[in-house]
Design a protein around this motif. Structure first.
Motif, PDB file in Angstrom:
ATOM      1  N   LYS A  15      42.420  62.593  47.182  1.00 46.73           N
ATOM      2  CA  LYS A  15      41.159  61.657  47.191  1.00 46.73           C
ATOM      3  C   LYS A  15      40.903  61.504  45.611  1.00 46.73           C
ATOM      4  CE  LYS A  15      36.450  61.075  48.889  1.00 46.73           C
ATOM      5  NZ  LYS A  15      35.343  61.856  49.647  1.00 46.73           N
ATOM      6  N   PHE A  16      40.827  60.422  45.050  1.00 46.71           N
ATOM      7  CA  PHE A  16      40.648  60.250  43.712  1.00 46.71           C
ATOM      8  C   PHE A  16      39.294  59.458  43.578  1.00 46.71           C
ATOM      9  CE2 PHE A  16      45.164  60.486  44.172  1.00 46.71           C
ATOM     10  CZ  PHE A  16      45.595  61.161  42.962  1.00 46.71           C
ATOM     11  N   LEU A  17      38.371  60.115  42.707  1.00 48.84           N
ATOM     12  CA  LEU A  17      37.013  59.528  42.411  1.00 48.84           C
ATOM     13  C   LEU A  17      36.814  59.024  41.046  1.00 48.84           C
ATOM     14  CD1 LEU A  17      35.892  62.597  44.221  1.00 48.84           C
ATOM     15  CD2 LEU A  17      35.041  60.483  45.115  1.00 48.84           C
ATOM     16  N   PRO A  18      36.836  57.915  40.892  1.00 48.28           N
ATOM     17  CA  PRO A  18      36.652  57.270  39.571  1.00 48.28           C
ATOM     18  C   PRO A  18      35.217  57.446  38.800  1.00 48.28           C
ATOM     19  CG  PRO A  18      36.805  55.444  40.885  1.00 48.28           C
ATOM     20  CD  PRO A  18      36.960  56.659  41.786  1.00 48.28           C
ATOM     21  N   GLY A  19      34.373  57.878  39.600  1.00 50.85           N
ATOM     22  CA  GLY A  19      32.810  57.958  39.085  1.00 50.85           C
ATOM     23  C   GLY A  19      32.103  56.547  39.123  1.00 50.85           C
ATOM     24  N   ARG A  20      32.854  55.509  39.896  1.00 52.85           N
ATOM     25  CA  ARG A  20      32.178  54.226  39.782  1.00 52.85           C
ATOM     26  C   ARG A  20      32.598  53.662  41.319  1.00 52.85           C
ATOM     27  NH1 ARG A  20      35.350  49.779  36.934  1.00 52.85           N
ATOM     28  NH2 ARG A  20      34.511  48.422  38.429  1.00 52.85           N
ATOM     29  N   GLU A  21      31.797  52.609  41.609  1.00 56.14           N
ATOM     30  CA  GLU A  21      32.228  51.920  42.966  1.00 56.14           C
ATOM     31  C   GLU A  21      33.438  51.235  42.913  1.00 56.14           C
ATOM     32  OE1 GLU A  21      30.410  47.748  43.755  1.00 56.14           O
ATOM     33  OE2 GLU A  21      29.328  49.165  45.206  1.00 56.14           O
ATOM     34  N   VAL A  22      34.282  51.752  43.842  1.00 62.04           N
ATOM     35  CA  VAL A  22      35.455  51.026  44.106  1.00 62.04           C
ATOM     36  C   VAL A  22      35.413  49.718  44.853  1.00 62.04           C
ATOM     37  CG1 VAL A  22      37.794  51.437  45.070  1.00 62.04           C
ATOM     38  CG2 VAL A  22      36.860  53.100  43.693  1.00 62.04           C
ATOM     39  N   MET A  23      34.732  49.939  46.092  1.00 59.19           N
ATOM     40  CA  MET A  23      34.746  48.745  47.172  1.00 59.19           C
ATOM     41  C   MET A  23      33.004  48.735  47.567  1.00 59.19           C
ATOM     42  SD  MET A  23      37.392  47.356  48.565  1.00 59.19           S
ATOM     43  CE  MET A  23      36.938  46.785  50.233  1.00 59.19           C
ATOM     44  N   PRO A  24      32.585  47.239  47.097  1.00 55.15           N
ATOM     45  CA  PRO A  24      31.155  47.270  47.250  1.00 55.15           C
ATOM     46  C   PRO A  24      30.988  47.684  48.764  1.00 55.15           C
ATOM     47  CG  PRO A  24      32.157  45.216  47.097  1.00 55.15           C
ATOM     48  CD  PRO A  24      33.340  46.176  46.805  1.00 55.15           C
ATOM     49  N   ALA A  25      31.719  47.246  49.677  1.00 50.91           N
ATOM     50  CA  ALA A  25      31.491  47.448  51.122  1.00 50.91           C
ATOM     51  C   ALA A  25      32.817  47.771  52.048  1.00 50.91           C
ATOM     52  CB  ALA A  25      30.739  46.194  51.841  1.00 50.91           C
ATOM     53  N   GLY A  26      32.472  48.255  52.761  1.00 51.39           N
ATOM     54  CA  GLY A  26      33.907  48.643  53.798  1.00 51.39           C
ATOM     55  C   GLY A  26      34.807  49.509  53.280  1.00 51.39           C
ATOM     56  N   THR A  27      36.124  49.324  53.648  1.00 53.82           N
ATOM     57  CA  THR A  27      37.475  49.775  53.125  1.00 53.82           C
ATOM     58  C   THR A  27      38.492  49.189  53.370  1.00 53.82           C
ATOM     59  OG1 THR A  27      38.155  50.954  55.201  1.00 53.82           O
ATOM     60  CG2 THR A  27      36.742  52.215  53.738  1.00 53.82           C
ATOM     61  N   ARG A  28      39.598  49.322  52.581  1.00 62.28           N
ATOM     62  CA  ARG A  28      40.887  48.450  52.823  1.00 62.28           C
ATOM     63  C   ARG A  28      42.070  49.267  52.761  1.00 62.28           C
ATOM     64  NH1 ARG A  28      42.996  42.801  51.934  1.00 62.28           N
ATOM     65  NH2 ARG A  28      44.755  43.245  52.563  1.00 62.28           N
ATOM     66  N   GLU A  29      42.833  49.306  53.485  1.00 65.10           N
ATOM     67  CA  GLU A  29      43.985  50.163  53.570  1.00 65.10           C
ATOM     68  C   GLU A  29      45.329  49.358  53.463  1.00 65.10           C
ATOM     69  OE1 GLU A  29      45.530  53.878  56.327  1.00 65.10           O
ATOM     70  OE2 GLU A  29      44.896  51.972  57.536  1.00 65.10           O
ATOM     71  N   PHE A  30      46.222  50.033  52.839  1.00 62.28           N
ATOM     72  CA  PHE A  30      47.452  49.420  52.332  1.00 62.28           C
ATOM     73  C   PHE A  30      48.450  50.440  52.828  1.00 62.28           C
ATOM     74  CE2 PHE A  30      44.613  47.780  49.199  1.00 62.28           C
ATOM     75  CZ  PHE A  30      44.803  46.478  49.290  1.00 62.28           C
ATOM     76  N   THR A  31      49.435  50.010  53.812  1.00 63.49           N
ATOM     77  CA  THR A  31      50.599  51.100  54.223  1.00 63.49           C
ATOM     78  C   THR A  31      51.965  50.571  53.874  1.00 63.49           C
ATOM     79  OG1 THR A  31      50.649  49.623  56.443  1.00 63.49           O
ATOM     80  CG2 THR A  31      48.902  51.954  56.175  1.00 63.49           C
ATOM     81  N   SER A  32      51.997  49.627  53.173  1.00 67.54           N
ATOM     82  CA  SER A  32      53.385  49.203  52.773  1.00 67.54           C
ATOM     83  C   SER A  32      53.092  48.617  51.459  1.00 67.54           C
ATOM     84  CB  SER A  32      53.967  48.289  53.676  1.00 67.54           C
ATOM     85  OG  SER A  32      53.459  46.940  53.699  1.00 67.54           O
ATOM     86  N   HIS A  33      54.486  48.371  50.568  1.00 69.77           N
ATOM     87  CA  HIS A  33      54.416  47.831  49.384  1.00 69.77           C
ATOM     88  C   HIS A  33      54.038  46.273  49.657  1.00 69.77           C
ATOM     89  CE1 HIS A  33      55.494  47.480  45.275  1.00 69.77           C
ATOM     90  NE2 HIS A  33      55.881  46.206  45.384  1.00 69.77           N
ATOM     91  N   GLU A  34      54.216  45.671  50.599  1.00 67.15           N
ATOM     92  CA  GLU A  34      54.084  44.286  51.170  1.00 67.15           C
ATOM     93  C   GLU A  34      52.779  44.043  51.271  1.00 67.15           C
ATOM     94  OE1 GLU A  34      56.628  45.892  52.755  1.00 67.15           O
ATOM     95  OE2 GLU A  34      58.187  45.314  51.419  1.00 67.15           O
ATOM     96  N   ASP A  35      51.821  44.904  51.844  1.00 65.27           N
ATOM     97  CA  ASP A  35      50.383  44.767  52.008  1.00 65.27           C
ATOM     98  C   ASP A  35      49.981  44.803  50.652  1.00 65.27           C
ATOM     99  OD1 ASP A  35      50.690  44.834  54.953  1.00 65.27           O
ATOM    100  OD2 ASP A  35      50.263  47.064  55.115  1.00 65.27           O
ATOM    101  N   ALA A  36      50.478  45.805  49.677  1.00 64.83           N
ATOM    102  CA  ALA A  36      49.770  46.028  48.679  1.00 64.83           C
ATOM    103  C   ALA A  36      49.837  44.905  47.576  1.00 64.83           C
ATOM    104  CB  ALA A  36      50.435  47.292  47.910  1.00 64.83           C
ATOM    105  N   GLU A  37      50.473  43.717  47.955  1.00 60.50           N
ATOM    106  CA  GLU A  37      50.475  42.524  47.082  1.00 60.50           C
ATOM    107  C   GLU A  37      49.159  42.031  47.136  1.00 60.50           C
ATOM    108  OE1 GLU A  37      53.669  40.098  48.457  1.00 60.50           O
ATOM    109  OE2 GLU A  37      55.376  41.601  47.782  1.00 60.50           O
ATOM    110  N   ALA A  38      48.364  42.149  47.984  1.00 61.21           N
ATOM    111  CA  ALA A  38      47.013  41.711  47.852  1.00 61.21           C
ATOM    112  C   ALA A  38      46.168  42.319  46.701  1.00 61.21           C
ATOM    113  CB  ALA A  38      46.298  41.890  49.161  1.00 61.21           C
ATOM    114  N   SER A  39      46.530  43.573  46.227  1.00 63.47           N
ATOM    115  CA  SER A  39      45.815  44.270  45.174  1.00 63.47           C
ATOM    116  C   SER A  39      46.653  44.704  43.952  1.00 63.47           C
ATOM    117  CB  SER A  39      45.104  45.418  45.747  1.00 63.47           C
ATOM    118  OG  SER A  39      44.667  46.384  44.723  1.00 63.47           O
TER     119      SER A  39
END
Length: 193
Positions: A15-39
């Protein structure tokens, strides 16, 4: 900028904590390189070749390493990508708004269709998951998503560090199932979806 890291119950996930907000609400999971194209951030992490999962949470990024990959080698590369992303204030998602945050639609697929007659029970279940379960699971670098309720059975999906964690079955059965049965007598079982 400094990025803290925390271990999770899943040895493959940090778990990496950048010391700032990552997502304003909810979560988003990526389980493949193809899914990751959205981010762009998730895509950069998957481009390392040794990453099999990324979960964005409110204040953290959970990264799962491929089997056999040593975190001692992967961790500095992940930290470098995260630092570059957050220092540059790049958008989290492709086509993000000016603040860099475009919240995707909830990716929760239902497993069973809820019976409208169970609406009050379902509201109780969802409230308990949101207020008691999700915060605890987020502390471990994961998330849990409601997928349905039918005939006393609650269907839940675990994400991030929790999805491949050796103790996830115990968490579902001994922790979450016990909690839900205590507060919602209509619940007889919890199953992974």
């Amino acid at each position: 900028m400094y990025i803290e890291t925390e271990t999770t119950p899943n040895p493959a996930t940090l778990k990496f904590l950048p010391g700032r907000e990552v997502m304003p609400a909810g979560t988003r999971e990526f389980t493949s390189h193809e899914d990751a194209e959205a981010s762009p951030l998730a895509e950069a992490l998957f481009a390392l070749g040794d990453v099999t999962g990324v979960l964005f949470g409110g204040s953290f990024v959970a990264v799962t390493a491929a089997p056999g990959v040593a975190w001692a080698e992967l961790k500095p590369m992940v930290v470098s990508i995260l630092l570059d992303h957050f220092v540059s204030e790049a958008p989290l998602f492709a086509g993000g708004d000016a603040s860099g945050f475009a919240v995707p639609a909830d990716d929760a697929d239902t497993v069973v269709d809820d019976d409208p007659a169970d609406a009050d029970v379902i509201d109780q279940i969802k409230d308990l998951i949101e207020t008691r379960v999700r915060p605890a699971v987020a502390n471990d670098g994961g998330d849990i998503v409601y997928r349905g309720f039918r005939e006393g059975v609650v269907y839940l999906a675990m994400k991030g560090a929790c999805s491949g964690c050796p103790s996830s079955t115990a968490t579902l059965k001994n922790g979450i199932e016990t909690l839900l049965k205590h507060y919602v007598p209509e619940v007889t079982e919890v199953r992974a979806a």
